[in-house]
Design a protein around this motif. Structure first.
Motif, mmCIF file in Angstrom:
data_model
loop_
_atom_site.group_PDB
_atom_site.id
_atom_site.type_symbol
_atom_site.label_atom_id
_atom_site.label_comp_id
_atom_site.label_asym_id
_atom_site.label_seq_id
_atom_site.Cartn_x
_atom_site.Cartn_y
_atom_site.Cartn_z
ATOM 1 N N PRO A 1 0.940 -1.181 -0.036
ATOM 2 C CA PRO A 1 0.059 0.094 0.071
ATOM 3 C C PRO A 1 0.862 1.405 -0.032
ATOM 4 C CG PRO A 1 -1.075 -1.475 1.429
ATOM 5 C CD PRO A 1 0.416 -2.288 1.094
ATOM 6 N N THR A 2 2.005 1.296 0.584
ATOM 7 C CA THR A 2 2.785 2.440 0.832
ATOM 8 C C THR A 2 3.908 2.626 -0.629
ATOM 9 O OG1 THR A 2 4.177 1.187 2.324
ATOM 10 C CG2 THR A 2 2.695 2.926 3.377
ATOM 11 N N CYS A 3 3.723 1.707 -1.164
ATOM 12 C CA CYS A 3 4.616 1.658 -2.491
ATOM 13 C C CYS A 3 3.843 0.966 -3.706
ATOM 14 C CB CYS A 3 6.142 0.935 -2.370
ATOM 15 S SG CYS A 3 7.125 1.413 -1.013
ATOM 16 N N PRO A 4 2.536 1.555 -3.890
ATOM 17 C CA PRO A 4 1.561 0.841 -4.649
ATOM 18 C C PRO A 4 2.166 0.368 -6.032
ATOM 19 C CG PRO A 4 1.277 3.313 -4.590
ATOM 20 C CD PRO A 4 2.307 2.923 -3.764
ATOM 21 N N ASP A 5 3.403 0.836 -6.537
ATOM 22 C CA ASP A 5 3.702 0.163 -7.864
ATOM 23 C C ASP A 5 4.382 -1.126 -7.597
ATOM 24 O OD1 ASP A 5 3.108 2.499 -9.120
ATOM 25 O OD2 ASP A 5 4.791 3.610 -9.077
#
Length: 270
Positions: free
Chosen positions: A40-44
């Motif tokens: 979620p905090t690095c959605p890529d």
């Protein structure tokens, strides 16, 4: 952008040990998790992508230190950076562990004063030891969130991560690493106080950041500020690194929250 106060870095041996410890904890967070899950905090990224990023960073730093590089080394020139082929979790886990061991061995052999390329004026292997601890620590927070695990670390290590981030932002590399840094002018005259409520006194886990038209100055101190962010050290760390929203019920924001909002909107890696 200035800081006045004693250096409280953890020391080269401790940083080397923490690279191994943080990697082991990352591996534990990944064990049994769905590695295709989105972070979620690095959605890529998926969890597998995150693991490959951390393991690749370890191998990149190891190559820089081992070869005593005097210029930037492209990651695609570093053997093993992409990680194992396929989707086998055991192979990914073994690759992560191996990279941390290689990096730690090279850093210990080099010592903290060995001259190498860095993207700050530091220019020593000691920079990479500290940087890789906190690179792994913060991405552990990402992995724990994605895997549904609790995140915690030694408060002394977490506090050093805040110190390092403020040092980087306040140095020549700050505007390069955080391109929107000049946007802090929008909160000129404001100040931010960070307070870890669960840290032992010797950790001194309090910071004051004072914003002005040119940037900011910071100190490890307890001062009245425009806005205060209070909570357990792990949660203050996660808010500060944009891994937890400031309106989370795990932390408390007191005062003019817009000043903290300006900081969060304009300070980031990349």
């Amino acid at each position: 952008m200035t800081f006045q106060g004693p250096d409280r870095r953890l020391g080269h041996d401790r940083y080397c040990a923490e690279i191994l410890a943080q990697t082991d904890q990352l591996r534990a967070d990944l064990a049994g998790a769905d590695l295709s899950a989105t972070v979620p905090t690095c959605p890529d990224w998926s969890l597998a992508d995150l693991a490959r990023h951390v393991g690749g960073a370890h191998r990149w730093a190891e190559t820089i230190v081992r070869t005593r590089a005097t210029a930037f080394v492209p990651q695609d020139e570093v053997p093993g950076v992409p990680g194992p082929g396929g989707e086998d979790p055991a192979a990914l886990d073994a690759w992560l562990a191996e990279g941390a061991r290689l990096l730690t061995g090279t850093l210990r052999a080099a010592g903290p004063e060995a001259l190498v390329w860095t993207w700050t004026p530091a220019g020593t292997a000691g920079f990479w030891a500290r940087r890789m601890v906190h690179e792994t620590l913060v991405h552990r927070a990402d992995a724990a969130l994605a895997a549904g695990r609790e995140f915690a670390a030694d408060p002394e290590v977490e506090a050093d991560a805040v110190d390092e981030w403020l040092e980087i932002l306040g140095g020549p590399a700050g505007p390069v690493i955080s391109p929107k840094l000049s946007g802090l002018r929008a909160a000129a005259g404001g100040s931010i106080h960070l307070h870890a409520t669960d840290a032992a006194p010797e950790t001194a886990a309090e910071w004051t950041i004072e914003l002005d038209g040119e940037g900011f100055a910071w100190s490890r101190s307890h001062k009245k500020a425009t806005v205060a962010l209070r909570g357990p050290m792990a949660d203050v760390l996660r808010v500060f690194f944009r891994r937890l929203p400031a309106d989370s019920d795990r932390v408390e924001v007191l005062g003019d929250a817009t000043v903290l909002d300006v900081w969060m909107e304009n300070v980031s890696f990349g």
